[in-house]
Design a protein around this motif. Structure first.
Motif, short mmCIF file in Angstrom:
data_model
loop_
_atom_site.label_atom_id
_atom_site.label_comp_id
_atom_site.label_asym_id
_atom_site.label_seq_id
_atom_site.Cartn_x
_atom_site.Cartn_y
_atom_site.Cartn_z
N ALA A 84 0.79 -1.42 -0.19
CA ALA A 84 0.45 0.05 0.29
C ALA A 84 1.05 0.98 -0.10
CB ALA A 84 -1.06 -0.06 1.35
N LYS A 85 2.26 1.09 0.10
CA LYS A 85 3.46 2.18 0.07
C LYS A 85 3.98 2.48 -0.73
CE LYS A 85 4.08 2.20 5.29
NZ LYS A 85 4.83 1.58 6.46
N GLY A 86 3.38 1.55 -1.72
CA GLY A 86 4.00 1.17 -3.36
C GLY A 86 5.01 0.75 -3.54
N GLU A 87 5.53 -0.67 -2.63
CA GLU A 87 6.50 -1.56 -2.82
C GLU A 87 5.86 -1.90 -3.69
OE1 GLU A 87 8.98 -3.44 0.36
OE2 GLU A 87 7.03 -4.71 0.70
N THR A 88 7.55 -2.31 -4.71
CA THR A 88 7.01 -3.36 -5.95
C THR A 88 7.63 -4.49 -5.65
OG1 THR A 88 9.04 -3.58 -6.64
CG2 THR A 88 8.64 -1.84 -7.31
N LEU A 89 6.51 -5.62 -6.55
CA LEU A 89 6.27 -7.06 -6.48
C LEU A 89 7.64 -7.92 -5.72
CD1 LEU A 89 4.36 -9.81 -6.26
CD2 LEU A 89 4.21 -9.48 -8.39
N VAL A 90 9.12 -7.46 -6.84
CA VAL A 90 9.77 -8.00 -6.45
C VAL A 90 10.10 -7.41 -5.25
CG1 VAL A 90 12.16 -7.89 -7.73
CG2 VAL A 90 10.13 -7.95 -8.74
N ASP A 91 10.00 -6.50 -4.97
CA ASP A 91 11.06 -5.78 -3.85
C ASP A 91 9.74 -6.53 -2.04
OD1 ASP A 91 13.35 -4.05 -4.45
OD2 ASP A 91 11.50 -2.76 -4.34
N THR A 92 9.00 -6.97 -2.40
CA THR A 92 8.58 -7.65 -1.45
C THR A 92 8.65 -9.01 -1.28
OG1 THR A 92 6.46 -6.56 -1.57
CG2 THR A 92 6.12 -8.22 -0.71
N GLY A 93 8.69 -9.91 -3.01
CA GLY A 93 9.64 -10.90 -3.11
C GLY A 93 10.53 -11.20 -1.85
N LYS A 94 11.60 -10.24 -2.34
CA LYS A 94 12.93 -9.58 -1.42
C LYS A 94 13.10 -9.78 -0.32
CE LYS A 94 15.94 -8.13 -5.32
NZ LYS A 94 15.61 -6.59 -5.74
N THR A 95 12.15 -9.23 0.20
CA THR A 95 11.58 -8.98 2.20
C THR A 95 11.54 -10.72 2.37
OG1 THR A 95 10.83 -6.87 1.37
CG2 THR A 95 10.61 -8.45 3.59
N LEU A 96 9.72 -11.21 1.58
CA LEU A 96 9.83 -12.21 2.49
C LEU A 96 11.11 -14.09 1.77
CD1 LEU A 96 6.55 -12.25 0.77
CD2 LEU A 96 7.04 -11.75 2.85
N ASP A 97 11.90 -13.97 0.95
CA ASP A 97 13.22 -14.57 0.69
C ASP A 97 13.63 -14.59 2.12
OD1 ASP A 97 12.87 -16.34 -1.13
OD2 ASP A 97 13.98 -15.05 -2.14
N ALA A 98 14.24 -12.95 2.22
CA ALA A 98 14.72 -12.74 3.53
C ALA A 98 14.89 -13.22 4.68
CB ALA A 98 16.00 -10.75 3.26
N GLN A 99 13.28 -13.37 4.77
CA GLN A 99 12.69 -13.80 5.80
C GLN A 99 12.79 -15.62 6.16
OE1 GLN A 99 9.40 -12.02 5.57
NE2 GLN A 99 9.73 -10.15 7.45
N ARG A 100 13.53 -16.20 5.23
CA ARG A 100 13.80 -17.83 4.79
C ARG A 100 11.80 -17.88 4.76
NH1 ARG A 100 17.44 -15.70 4.11
NH2 ARG A 100 20.21 -15.92 4.92
#
Ligand code: ASP
Length: 307
Positions: A84-100
């Motif tokens: 909702a703050k404008g994060e891209t799908l790829v960046d959301t994916g990177k965050t979820l990956d970083a959280q293993r």
């Protein structure tokens, strides 16, 4: 053995992959029916459920599936996250990956979005519906329900009626059913038939009677008002009268034909209430098939990750 990182669509799924998922799903369905809801196939794993579109059945059943298998589940509703703050799908994916995260179950209004995510993340991505493209686990649960009733999918005649143009369910079913040797007929107003669907193997019919003639399965699809810019037909009442299925129309199908609908149903539009609640309706049973198929998909993708 399933040899893929992600489950994005049935367009490229082989008959043996589909059979493997359905076989395991059948086993899980029987175990759930006996009350077994605590298994350890995904112990220590995390599944994030990332939905950019509304859902009742698919979201809850993925969550149940992951929990029954022992995984930790996280729910992200796009409106409440950094998306909702404008994060891209790829960046959301990177965050979820970083959280293993081990699995990301995603629903998105844009066709192809899960393919982009799957390319960027290490987690296994399961497509829970992308725009008008595919909804593979829905078609798998439909096929499980059919296979349980008829023993095999080969040679079955499946009539699909409703909003085929905007339906990801229709496409995944067409791909899966054709691969498994079933015949698919379709009927809808011309404005709700996507161009080229006949070239993908669907038989387009001119009347309800032609579509249902000799059908083993009658599948209604919701009129997706949210995806239609301009009305594709004059009114819902006229749609129901000319394209919907009531008890009289159902008679055109085989006497032992079953009725399916992925839900949510517009009661009285695609199907009348007496058809939805008919003894031949398996709409409620489809929901349990959904939990079982999603358990099977998660388990097999997890095994593929280990291999
Ligand atoms: N629940 C299904 C989907 O998400 C069907 C529908 O919404 O009509 O595609």
């Amino acid at each position: 053995m399933l040899k893929r990182k992600d489950l994005l669509g049935l367009i490229d799924a082989s008959a043996s992959e589909i059979t493997e998922i359905l076989d395991l799903a059948e086993e899980f369905k029987n175990r759930i029916k006996k009350g077994e809801k605590k298994m350890s196939y995904l112990e220590g794993k995390t599944a994030t459920i990332l939905f950019y579109e509304n859902s009742t059945r698919t979201r809850t059943s993925f969550e149940e599936a992951a929990k029954y298998l022992g995984a930790t589940t996280i729910n992200i509703v796009a409106g409440n996250s950094s998306v909702a703050k404008g994060e891209t799908l790829v960046d959301t994916g990177k965050t979820l990956d970083a959280q293993r995260n081990d699995f990301i179950v995603m629903r998105h209004p844009i066709g192809g979005a899960p393919y982009l995510l799957a390319k960027t993340v290490q987690a296994s991505v399961l497509n829970a519906g992308d725009g008008m493209n595919e909804h593979p686990t829905q078609a798998l649960l439909d096929m499980l329900t059919m296979r349980e009733v008829f023993g095999s999918l080969k040679g079955l005649k499946v009539a699909i009626l409703g909003d085929i143009k905007h339906s990801r369910v229709a496409k995944s079913n067409l791909f899966g059913l054709k691969t498994m040797g079933a015949e698919v007929t379709m009927y809808a107003p011309e404005t709700l038939i996507p161009k080229g669907i006949d070239q993908l193997g669907a038989k387009l019919c001119k009347t309800r009677q032609e579509a249902l003639d000799g059908a083993d399965v009658v599948m209604g699809l919701r009129i997706q008002l949210e995806r239609q810019q301009a009305g594709a037909f004059p009114s819902l009442g006229e749609y129901a009268a000319n394209y919907g299925v009531d008890k009289r129309i159902l008679e055109y199908a085989k006497p032992n034909a079953i009725v399916l609908h992925p839900g949510p149903v517009n009661r009285g539009v695609e199907l009348t209430s007496d058809v939805i609640d008919h003894e031949r309706s398996h709409i409620e049973d489809q929901v349990l098939s959904g939990v079982a198929v999603r358990m099977a998909a998660l388990t097999l993708l997890n095994e593929a990750r280990k291999a």
